[in-house]
Design an enzyme around this catalytic site. Structure first.
Site, PDB file in Angstrom:
ATOM      1  N   LYS A  52       0.505  -1.545   0.604  1.00 10.73           N
ATOM      2  CA  LYS A  52      -0.098   0.240   0.643  1.00 10.73           C
ATOM      3  C   LYS A  52       0.453   1.222  -0.165  1.00 10.73           C
ATOM      4  O   LYS A  52       0.578   2.393  -0.720  1.00 10.73           O
ATOM      5  CB  LYS A  52      -0.595   0.075   1.088  1.00 10.73           C
ATOM      6  CG  LYS A  52      -1.692  -1.024   1.036  1.00 10.73           C
ATOM      7  CD  LYS A  52      -2.765  -1.555   2.360  1.00 10.73           C
ATOM      8  CE  LYS A  52      -4.152  -2.638   2.153  1.00 10.73           C
ATOM      9  NZ  LYS A  52      -4.945  -2.623   3.234  1.00 10.73           N
ATOM     10  N   GLN A  96      -4.795  -1.952   9.394  1.00 13.87           N
ATOM     11  CA  GLN A  96      -4.792  -3.076   8.759  1.00 13.87           C
ATOM     12  C   GLN A  96      -5.035  -4.372   9.714  1.00 13.87           C
ATOM     13  O   GLN A  96      -4.950  -4.454  10.520  1.00 13.87           O
ATOM     14  CB  GLN A  96      -3.186  -3.580   8.400  1.00 13.87           C
ATOM     15  CG  GLN A  96      -3.017  -4.522   8.169  1.00 13.87           C
ATOM     16  CD  GLN A  96      -3.762  -4.266   6.280  1.00 13.87           C
ATOM     17  OE1 GLN A  96      -3.608  -3.441   5.622  1.00 13.87           O
ATOM     18  NE2 GLN A  96      -3.923  -5.633   5.983  1.00 13.87           N
ATOM     19  N   ASP A 119     -11.196   2.652   3.666  1.00 13.02           N
ATOM     20  CA  ASP A 119     -11.568   1.275   3.806  1.00 13.02           C
ATOM     21  C   ASP A 119     -13.370   0.984   3.372  1.00 13.02           C
ATOM     22  O   ASP A 119     -13.607  -0.008   2.871  1.00 13.02           O
ATOM     23  CB  ASP A 119     -11.320   0.438   4.882  1.00 13.02           C
ATOM     24  CG  ASP A 119      -9.738  -0.651   4.401  1.00 13.02           C
ATOM     25  OD1 ASP A 119      -9.700  -0.726   3.187  1.00 13.02           O
ATOM     26  OD2 ASP A 119      -9.727  -0.464   5.961  1.00 13.02           O
TER      27      ASP A 119
HETATM   28  N1  GUN Z   1      -6.969  -7.014   5.343  1.00 16.18           N
HETATM   29  C1  GUN Z   1      -7.081  -7.678   4.445  1.00 16.18           C
HETATM   30  N2  GUN Z   1      -6.941  -6.848   3.407  1.00 16.18           N
HETATM   31  C2  GUN Z   1      -7.660  -5.184   3.962  1.00 16.18           C
HETATM   32  C3  GUN Z   1      -7.577  -4.279   3.442  1.00 16.18           C
HETATM   33  O1  GUN Z   1      -8.807  -3.936   2.736  1.00 16.18           O
HETATM   34  N3  GUN Z   1      -8.150  -3.087   4.688  1.00 16.18           N
HETATM   35  C4  GUN Z   1      -7.989  -3.119   5.528  1.00 16.18           C
HETATM   36  N4  GUN Z   1      -7.986  -2.528   6.843  1.00 16.18           N
HETATM   37  N5  GUN Z   1      -7.829  -4.769   6.098  1.00 16.18           N
HETATM   38  C5  GUN Z   1      -6.968  -6.033   5.283  1.00 16.18           C
END
Ligand code: GUN
Length: 282
Positions: A52, A96, A119
């Site tokens: 990311k 996350q 998100d």
């Molecule tokens: N863990 C796996 N995929 C995601 C996501 O899209 N967002 C977040 N916050 N955690 C994740």
């Protein structure tokens, strides 16, 4: 049968975003920023958060990665989020998941300013989606719809069947399809005669978390198949769809890996730009 290439689509979106980010930054005369909070050292999460941050850097978005130790008091996480909520240089905040079990995930997510909820997990953003007024939509469902649109697959009036009812994929993807005038069926672990539903599908979205559960006999000829699953078996990564038996009957199908997966980060970047524009009163 045509393969829906998520890797290529995502990379085209990221390239286009680079331009959009640079004009937005020029227009509003301040940088765009995304804060990512990682608690503990779950190995896949470390890779995801690093990816990311890397995508941000490529596109011209500032990334702020906070790595906190598993064991840090929950109050300190909440204090960090509170600080980021008020920080003008931060337009998006992402915690996350999964968080280590000791933490109250819902309480932590609830503390994120809904305007920075890139998100799309907050009750506010989910509510907007369900009202047909989406603002920040969670990344995986948004990626699914973007793939359908990129390949110019008609949605209106079609039978769309979603397998899986999670808050992060199944339910929001169903809402997005409904908002585009599909006739939507949501199936789940208690659905009886699953195959009777999946065989009706013009568009089949599978996000159930069970390796290769959709087989060729469960789909009709010409179906468009989007496989959101990521499972590991003895041969490596595989989806929730048994690609070998389903692909010959499909008109379009996503592979795993290389389908929906690569889209999610591109959508996160899209959402961060959108949050920035909303905060700057676009
Ligand atoms: N863990 C796996 N995929 C995601 C996501 O899209 N967002 C977040 N916050 N955690 C994740």
């Amino acid at each position: 049968m045509q393969i829906i290439d998520g890797k290529k689509t995502a990379s085209e979106i990221r390239l286009a975003l680079k331009e959009k980010v640079s004009s937005a930054v020029m227009k509003y005369k301040k940088p765009i920023g995304l804060a990512v909070i990682l608690v503990g050292d779950d190995a896949p999460s470390k890779i995801y958060t690093a990816n990311k941050a890397k995508a941000c850097n490529e596109i011209g978005i500032q990334s702020f990665l906070y790595r906190l130790e598993d064991g840090i008091p929950q109050e300190e996480i909440l204090a960090l989020i509170d600080r980021l909520n008020r920080d003008d240089a931060v337009n998006g905040i992402l915690v996350q998941l999964p968080l280590p079990k000791r933490y109250d995930e819902s309480n932590i997510l609830k503390s994120i300013d809904v305007n920075k909820d890139v998100d799309g997990y907050s009750a506010y953003q989910i509510g907007r989606l369900n009202l047909g007024k989406p603002e920040l939509v969670s990344c995986t469902p948004l990626g699914v719809l973007t793939l359908l649109d990129t390949y110019q697959i008609p949605i209106e009036g079609k039978e769309a069947v979603v397998v899986g009812r999670s808050n992060v994929v199944g339910k929001p993807v169903a809402q997005l399809l409904l908002s585009r005038n599909a006739t939507v069926t949501i199936c789940h672990s208690r659905t009886q005669n699953l195959a009777e539903h999946t065989r009706r599908a013009d568009i089949l979205i599978v996000a159930a978390g069970r390796a290769k559960m959709i087989t060729g006999d469960m789909v009709k000829r010409g179906v468009v198949v989007i496989d959101v699953g990521i499972n590991r078996d003895e041969h490596g990564l595989c989806g929730d769809v048994d690609f070998d038996s389903v692909a010959p009957k499909a008109s379009y199908i996503t592979p795993v890996p290389g389908g929906v997966g690569p889209m999610t980060i591109a959508m996160l970047m899209t959402n961060t730009l959108k949050a920035y524009e909303l905060q700057n009163g676009r």
